[in-house]
Each structure stands twice: as structure tokens, then as C-alpha cells.
Design a protein around this motif. Structure first.
Motif, short mmCIF file in Angstrom:
data_model
loop_
_atom_site.label_atom_id
_atom_site.label_comp_id
_atom_site.label_asym_id
_atom_site.label_seq_id
_atom_site.Cartn_x
_atom_site.Cartn_y
_atom_site.Cartn_z
N SER A 291 -61.47 -9.74 -9.07
CA SER A 291 -59.98 -9.75 -9.18
C SER A 291 -58.89 -10.96 -10.06
CB SER A 291 -59.66 -9.59 -7.51
OG SER A 291 -61.01 -9.23 -7.31
N LEU A 292 -59.94 -11.62 -10.15
CA LEU A 292 -59.19 -13.33 -11.49
C LEU A 292 -60.19 -14.13 -11.62
CD1 LEU A 292 -58.34 -15.75 -8.29
CD2 LEU A 292 -59.94 -14.21 -7.93
N ALA A 293 -60.23 -15.06 -11.99
CA ALA A 293 -60.57 -16.25 -12.49
C ALA A 293 -59.46 -17.51 -13.44
CB ALA A 293 -60.86 -15.60 -14.43
N GLU A 294 -60.45 -18.52 -12.49
CA GLU A 294 -60.04 -19.63 -12.97
C GLU A 294 -60.84 -19.98 -13.99
OE1 GLU A 294 -57.38 -21.58 -11.51
OE2 GLU A 294 -56.46 -19.58 -10.76
N VAL A 295 -59.71 -20.44 -15.20
CA VAL A 295 -60.78 -21.48 -16.22
C VAL A 295 -60.55 -22.41 -16.38
CG1 VAL A 295 -60.95 -18.97 -16.76
CG2 VAL A 295 -59.48 -20.14 -18.54
N TYR A 296 -61.19 -23.40 -17.15
CA TYR A 296 -61.38 -24.56 -17.94
C TYR A 296 -59.33 -24.78 -18.89
CZ TYR A 296 -62.75 -29.33 -17.96
OH TYR A 296 -62.77 -30.81 -18.12
N ASP A 297 -58.57 -24.87 -18.79
CA ASP A 297 -57.98 -24.92 -19.87
C ASP A 297 -57.41 -26.17 -20.19
OD1 ASP A 297 -56.69 -24.96 -17.66
OD2 ASP A 297 -54.82 -24.26 -18.32
N LEU A 298 -58.35 -27.19 -21.02
CA LEU A 298 -57.85 -27.58 -21.63
C LEU A 298 -57.55 -27.43 -22.48
CD1 LEU A 298 -61.67 -29.00 -21.97
CD2 LEU A 298 -60.05 -30.05 -20.57
N SER A 299 -57.55 -26.64 -23.34
CA SER A 299 -55.38 -26.54 -24.26
C SER A 299 -55.39 -24.96 -23.92
CB SER A 299 -56.33 -26.90 -26.27
OG SER A 299 -57.03 -25.45 -26.57
N ASN A 336 -55.99 -18.68 -14.16
CA ASN A 336 -54.94 -19.83 -13.68
C ASN A 336 -54.32 -19.68 -13.30
OD1 ASN A 336 -57.78 -21.05 -14.59
ND2 ASN A 336 -56.94 -21.39 -17.16
N ALA A 337 -54.15 -18.12 -12.18
CA ALA A 337 -53.22 -18.44 -10.78
C ALA A 337 -53.10 -19.61 -10.57
CB ALA A 337 -54.08 -17.11 -9.66
#
Length: 396
Positions: A291-299, A336-337
């Protein structure tokens, strides 16, 4: 035996630059999680702290530090360190204790008081640490690495500066809706493009800041959750903390520069893809069920890479997925909601825990203005230094 553990409580201290001790942030997050769970501190059977090596000795023994701050009451204690994956390693340790029957309720806490500027290795010279060598000998700080990665995507897949900027625009819009985020202001692509160049082609607004913050979870056995009145809690179904796979696991550093035989192709999927694949396999799901994902957006460029490593699209198709709006709120698979690190910044031992907090609120349907409609399955993903990485799958 089921591998599920219940998430009874989630709590965070807002991210920012507060100038106080990491202990204060962690204990505030812990108390918020205990309140959310409806659990008394004395009911906690174990505390697992995610270490912060920049916090002096108390940071190296974070579990004991947080237990002391909350008031010693006889709970088990553990401390873990895995760079940016520390929080997920702490979740994994807590889950193992619960499934082994060592504790019914475990409090997981991570917090950091980050220094200004680029992160640098803590603890003095470490000539056997490739990341220390990268920092010290090459001068390749993390933003330099991010810039090289962005250049690689541009060369291989045709990604553009405009694509990178749109990641920031998307995440800033989500962060503007999150009261716990450090940066709560929408930005335009023009503002991203006009910000200072840090590591070409990346601008200041393409790269996450360093921050103070804290996050905590109260995990329990499914049986305890039912006794506690939580008939349908959010559940942690899988935690992946795998290492990369290479033909030779011990690198002979002096020979790397002279022996071309050392340059052997890795076996199987890349590191980040192997992290997420292991999580999918353990959870018994595929990327099409998310349904969703939270990822490590260092950049911004690294977020696009995560789309591919999560299996949300094929190799080189991350920017296309973004352009279609699939990863934006209301899209097929919002990423990354929470606002991501673009809106929070790095508080290293807390961030993987914070990702699970966001999944918890989203799967409960209590995320407010940033709620993903009908969220039932979520995944987190991050990569730390020296082969540390993690992914957590949560379901409801």
C-alpha cells in the motif's frame, strides 16, 4: 509459531536542531509510545536501544541509558549499532526476544543529537574501515557519494535534474502535512534548481540535512496484544537485515589496486534489492501487494533507485514511475508519505524506527492529512555504512 509481533504503541520526538541530549529525545519518544500503547513502564519486560556513537559512552550503551532515564525496574536490556539500520536491528532484536518467549512487551528506542555539517566517522582512525578510508583518504563525504550515484543514473537511464527536483517537491509537500517533521514548507522545482550546488549535479535541496530527533515503538506478542484488548493491531511480519553477497567476503585491501581478479561481479541482486527481496520472502508478499513504502531518501536520486530495488518498477524506470505520479499521495504506491528524510533529516539511530512509526499510523488509518487511503501493507527500507541495511514489513 507465527512470526508476527504486535505494534501496540508508536511515539516520536519532533525532528529539528534542539541543542539538547539524545537521551531527552529518546525518553520523550518512549513515553509517547507507552502512552499510545496504554502500557505502564513497569509492564515493559525488555528495552532495546539503537546506539548513537556520537553520544559518547551513553550513546554506545543506549539500551541501558534509556532504561536508566525511564527508571530502572528490572527490565532486560540490549543495545545495537548498525549505522543507519540501527533502528531496524533494534526492532529485529525485540522481535526475536518476543518470539523466543523472553519478554511479552519490549520497548524499542532510538534517538540522536546530530552535529552540524557532514557526518564523519566517530571513534578515531579506522584504517580497516572502507568508509573511513573513503572519508579520510579520498575526501568523499556522503554528499559526494550521492552525487556520483546521481551521475550514474543520468548516464545509464537518462534521469534529469528535473526528475531529482520532483522527488523533493513530492516529499516536501508530504512533510508540510506532518507535525513531527523538521521542514514543513512546500518547495518548487525552481527552488530546488536554484539552491546551492553541493555535489554536482545535486543541489542543497536534493540532499537531506542532519537532525536531532527520537522515535520509539512498543512491541508485544500477539497473545499479550489480545489480552490487552488489541484485537487487530498493526503487526511486524518481516525484518530483513541481510548483508551483501560477494564471492570473497574478506577484502585484501593492498591487493585491490593491483589485482584485477579482485573485481568480480557480485552474485545475485544488488545490495539494496537483496535487502527488500529477503523481506518479501519472509513476509510471503510481493511488491504488488504494498500500500505504501517509507524509503531512505538521503538524496533525491537515491529515492529513485529505491523504487527499482523495491520492485515497484524495472531497472531504469524509477523516474518514469515518479513522472506518472505513482509514488505521490493518491498514486498507486505512495513513497515517503511521512515526508521522508527530505523533511526530517538524519537522526541516525532513530530513523528506521520512525519509518515503522509512520507505517503504524498509516495502517491504523490515523495519519491525518497525509493518510494513504485503505493502507494495509507497508515496507520500510534503508542502507547503512559497511554493509548494514534493513527492511521491515508491517501489515494489518
Amino acid at each position: 509459531m507465527t512470526g508476527d509481533v504486535a505494534v501496540l504503541g508508536a511515539g516520536m520526538h519532533p525532528w529539528g536542531k534542539w541543542g539538547r541530549s539524545f537521551v531527552e529525545y529518546g525518553t520523550a519518544a518512549a513515553r509517547a509510545a507507552l502512552t499510545d500503547a496504554g502500557i505502564d513502564w513497569r509492564d515493559v519486560g525488555s528495552v532495546v536501544g539503537a546506539d548513537t556513537v556520537r553520544g559518547g559512552y551513553p550513546g554506545y550503551v543506549a539500551g541501558a541509558t534509556f532504561a536508566k532515564a525511564l527508571g530502572w525496574q528490572g527490565a532486560r536490556m540490549a543495545s545495537v549499532y548498525a549505522a543507519c539500520a540501527s533502528g531496524a536491528q533494534a526492532v529485529n532484536t525485540a522481535r526475536a526476544q518476543i518470539l523466543a518467549g523472553l519478554a511479552d512487551v519490549v520497548l524499542v528506542v532510538g534517538a540522536d543529537a546530530a552535529p552540524k555539517g557532514f557526518f564523519r566517522p566517530a571513534g578515531g582512525e579506522r584504517a580497516d574501515d572502507p568508509d573511513w578510508l573513503r572519508f579520510r583518504l579520498l575526501g568523499a563525504t556522503n554528499p559526494t557519494y550521492f552525487g556520483l550515484y546521481a551521475r550514474r543514473r543520468m548516464a545509464l537511464y537518462g534521469d534529469t535534474l528535473e526528475d531529482f527536483a520532483q522527488v523533493k517537491v513530492k516529499n516536501a509537500a508530504c512533510g508540510a502535512l506532518n507535525p513531527l517533521a523538521r521542514y514543513r514548507k512546500r518547495v518548487t522545482a525552481e527552488e530546488v534548481a536554484g539552491s546551492a550546488v553541493v555535489a554536482d549535479p545535486l543541489r542543497l535541496l536534493d540532499i537531506c540535512a542532519t537532525s536531532d530527533g527520537g522515535a520509539a515503538l512498543v512491541l508485544s506478542s500477539m497473545e499479550f496484544a489480545r489480552r490487552h484488548g488489541a484485537a487487530d493491531p498493526v503487526r511486524v511480519r518481516a525484518v530483513s537485515t541481510v548483508t551483501p553477497t560477494y564471492p570473497n567476503t574478506v577484502l585484501d585491501l593492498p591487493d585491490i589496486a593491483t589485482d584485477s581478479a579482485a573485481g568480480v561481479e557480485p552474485e545475485g541482486p544488488g545490495f539494496r534489492a537483496s535487502i527488500t527481496r529477503a523481506a518479501y520472502e519472509e513476509a510471503g508478499i510481493g511488491p504488488d501487494e504494498l500500500s505504501l513504502a517509507e524509503v531512505y531518501d538521503l538524496s533525491t536520486a537515491l529515492e529513485l533507485q529505491w523504487y527499482e530495488d523495491l520492485g515497484l518498477c524495472g531497472a531504469g524506470e524509477g523516474a518514469k514511475l515518479l513522472r506518472e505520479g505513482a509514488t505521490a499521495p493518491g498514486g498507486r504506491i505512495p513513497v515517503n508519505a511521512s515526508g521522508g528524510l527530505a523533511s526530517f533529516g538524519e537522526a541516525v539511530p532513530a530513523q528506521a524506527i520512525a519509518q515503522v512509526c509512520e507505517l503504524t499510523w498509516q495502517l491504523r488509518g490515523t495519519a491525518g492529512a497525509r493518510q494513504v487511503a485503505g493502507a494495509r501493507v507497508g515496507i520500510t527500507a534503508n542502507q547503512g555504512l559497511f554493509g548494514h541495511g534493513s527492511a521491515v514489513v508491517a501489515v494489518r
